[in-house]
Motif scaffolding. Structure first.
Motif, PDB file in Angstrom:
ATOM      1  N   PRO A 180      48.171  54.562  73.257  1.00 59.80           N
ATOM      2  CA  PRO A 180      47.662  55.727  73.984  1.00 59.80           C
ATOM      3  C   PRO A 180      47.901  55.562  75.485  1.00 59.80           C
ATOM      4  O   PRO A 180      47.656  54.497  76.063  1.00 59.80           O
ATOM      5  N   ALA A 181      48.368  56.636  76.139  1.00 62.40           N
ATOM      6  CA  ALA A 181      48.567  56.633  77.586  1.00 62.40           C
ATOM      7  C   ALA A 181      47.466  57.381  78.309  1.00 62.40           C
ATOM      8  O   ALA A 181      47.381  57.316  79.539  1.00 62.40           O
ATOM      9  N   ALA A 204      36.669  57.365  83.104  1.00 64.24           N
ATOM     10  CA  ALA A 204      36.835  57.988  84.418  1.00 64.24           C
ATOM     11  C   ALA A 204      38.093  57.439  85.075  1.00 64.24           C
ATOM     12  O   ALA A 204      38.375  56.240  84.995  1.00 64.24           O
ATOM     13  N   ASP A 205      38.840  58.326  85.753  1.00 64.65           N
ATOM     14  CA  ASP A 205      40.035  57.858  86.460  1.00 64.65           C
ATOM     15  C   ASP A 205      39.722  57.673  87.942  1.00 64.65           C
ATOM     16  O   ASP A 205      38.577  57.818  88.384  1.00 64.65           O
ATOM     17  N   ALA A 206      40.733  57.356  88.739  1.00 58.76           N
ATOM     18  CA  ALA A 206      40.532  57.065  90.160  1.00 58.76           C
ATOM     19  C   ALA A 206      40.020  58.281  90.913  1.00 58.76           C
ATOM     20  O   ALA A 206      39.363  58.137  91.953  1.00 58.76           O
ATOM     21  N   GLU A 207      40.317  59.484  90.452  1.00 58.72           N
ATOM     22  CA  GLU A 207      39.839  60.703  91.121  1.00 58.72           C
ATOM     23  C   GLU A 207      38.447  61.110  90.676  1.00 58.72           C
ATOM     24  O   GLU A 207      37.902  62.113  91.137  1.00 58.72           O
ATOM     25  N   PRO A 259      45.395  51.659  81.493  1.00 56.71           N
ATOM     26  CA  PRO A 259      45.191  50.988  82.783  1.00 56.71           C
ATOM     27  C   PRO A 259      44.743  51.904  83.905  1.00 56.71           C
ATOM     28  O   PRO A 259      44.219  51.422  84.911  1.00 56.71           O
ATOM     29  N   ASP A 260      44.960  53.204  83.791  1.00 57.13           N
ATOM     30  CA  ASP A 260      44.600  54.110  84.879  1.00 57.13           C
ATOM     31  C   ASP A 260      43.176  54.643  84.767  1.00 57.13           C
ATOM     32  O   ASP A 260      42.762  55.484  85.566  1.00 57.13           O
ATOM     33  N   TRP A 261      42.435  54.154  83.791  1.00 55.60           N
ATOM     34  CA  TRP A 261      41.063  54.653  83.580  1.00 55.60           C
ATOM     35  C   TRP A 261      40.115  53.462  83.660  1.00 55.60           C
ATOM     36  O   TRP A 261      39.905  52.754  82.683  1.00 55.60           O
ATOM     37  N   THR A 262      39.567  53.209  84.840  1.00 54.64           N
ATOM     38  CA  THR A 262      38.760  52.011  85.080  1.00 54.64           C
ATOM     39  C   THR A 262      37.378  52.398  85.583  1.00 54.64           C
ATOM     40  O   THR A 262      37.231  52.815  86.742  1.00 54.64           O
ATOM     41  N   GLY A 306      45.332  46.470  81.844  1.00 51.84           N
ATOM     42  CA  GLY A 306      44.812  47.424  80.876  1.00 51.84           C
ATOM     43  C   GLY A 306      43.583  48.125  81.350  1.00 51.84           C
ATOM     44  O   GLY A 306      43.039  47.864  82.403  1.00 51.84           O
ATOM     45  N   GLY A 307      43.113  49.066  80.531  1.00 54.74           N
ATOM     46  CA  GLY A 307      42.020  49.929  80.914  1.00 54.74           C
ATOM     47  C   GLY A 307      40.679  49.425  80.472  1.00 54.74           C
ATOM     48  O   GLY A 307      40.548  48.496  79.703  1.00 54.74           O
ATOM     49  N   GLN A 308      39.625  50.060  80.985  1.00 59.27           N
ATOM     50  CA  GLN A 308      38.252  49.713  80.680  1.00 59.27           C
ATOM     51  C   GLN A 308      37.526  51.011  80.384  1.00 59.27           C
ATOM     52  O   GLN A 308      37.914  52.085  80.865  1.00 59.27           O
TER      53      GLN A 308
END
Length: 311
Positions: A180-181, A204-207, A259-262, A306-308
């Motif tokens: 999954p991306a 949640a993403d960086a924004e 990885p973009d959802w931390t 990776g993501g969290q």
């Protein structure tokens, strides 16, 4: 002004704890008749029954349940006051009841307990390992560690550190099902659930964009460790804390994704009953845990590939 019958309240607390007149009598060194009379005296004073009594069972009444919590606090504070007076000039000694989550407790707390006992030979620790949320006042615990949100506003709480959680899967699963991306891509994947943190996964993403994903898969367990074998067999994707999956991420047996959802780390909290009066042995254990649990938690929250996921 009529003073409260503190002896009767203390005896009531003992009966509520042991769910037995005879058990309470043995524990506090009184006769069963004395215990029974004290509870009857208290019931007469407050005008309500505290227990349902049958030949086989003793259970708190609707009115008795909240009063049992008050009685337990009253007894704990009285004991703490006496012990504080005796312990002021003494080394820590006596029994401490400690409740911790199962996996975190085995990996991080049990070794610390051994070190603490070696330093304080007069102390005894009753270590309770469970992922279930407990009522530390009603169950007579002196200290508890809890990972996640706090709902017990009456308890005294200290946040020790943050613990990262990760969305992970085996490389074989990702090769077969696709990696999954985006959190939305998790729909249709086999998601392994943790029963003590039910509900959807939040991301949640960086924004600051927040998304939720419903958990649906072949396995739900009340222990995070119990999900790891299924992950290693390539049976799905799970959200687990770093202290469980860290070694598997390091070895490559599992891979962190998204990885973009931390999100922010989950908090590790140290909880105690509401009374500020605590025996020296409890204060010593609290200080020891607070000092030594910061490093393992800091290691658990260091970024990994990776993501969290939000709890």
């Amino acid at each position: 002004m009529r003073l409260p019958d503190l002896e009767a309240w203390a005896i009531f607390a003992a009966v509520a704890e042991h769910r037995s007149f005879s058990g309470a009598a043995a524990a506090i060194g009184l006769s069963k008749a004395t215990v029974s009379k004290a509870v009857s005296r208290l019931e007469a004073q407050i005008g309500q029954s505290l227990f349902h009594r049958t030949s086989r069972r003793l259970a708190l009444t609707e009115a008795g349940r909240p009063l049992a919590d008050h009685a337990a606090r009253l007894l704990a504070e009285a004991r703490a006051a006496e012990e504080a007076a005796h312990d002021a000039a003494a080394s820590p000694a006596g029994r401490v009841r400690l409740a911790v989550p199962m996996s975190f407790g085995i990996a991080n707390v049990a070794p610390l307990v051994a070190r603490f006992l070696a330093q304080h030979p007069g102390v005894e620790i009753d270590l309770h390992l469970s992922d279930a949320r407990i009522d530390i006042v009603a169950e007579g615990f002196d200290v508890a560690l809890r990972i996640g949100d706090l709902a017990d506003s009456s308890l005294r709480a200290r946040r020790l550190c943050g613990i990262a959680s990760h969305i992970v899967a085996a490389p074989a699963y990702l090769a077969a099902a696709g990696a999954p991306a985006h959190p939305g891509d998790l729909t249709g994947h086999r998601l392994l659930g943790y029963a003590n943190a039910p509900g959807p996964w939040r991301f949640a993403d960086a924004e600051g964009t927040v998304l939720t994903v419903r958990v649906d898969g072949p396995l739900t367990a009340n222990s995070g460790d119990a999900l790891v074998p299924a992950l290693l067999q390539g049976l799905g994707i799970a959200r687990l804390p770093g202290f469980i999956v860290g070694p598997h991420l390091a070895s490559g047996a599992l891979v962190a994704i998204l990885p973009d959802w931390t999100p922010p780390a989950i908090g590790l909290h140290l909880l105690t009953p509401p009374s500020p009066l605590r025996p020296v042995r409890v204060e010593a254990l609290i200080a020891f845990l607070a000092e030594h649990l910061r490093d393992p938690c800091a290691a658990a929250t260091r970024p990994v590939a990776g993501g969290q996921a939000l709890p």
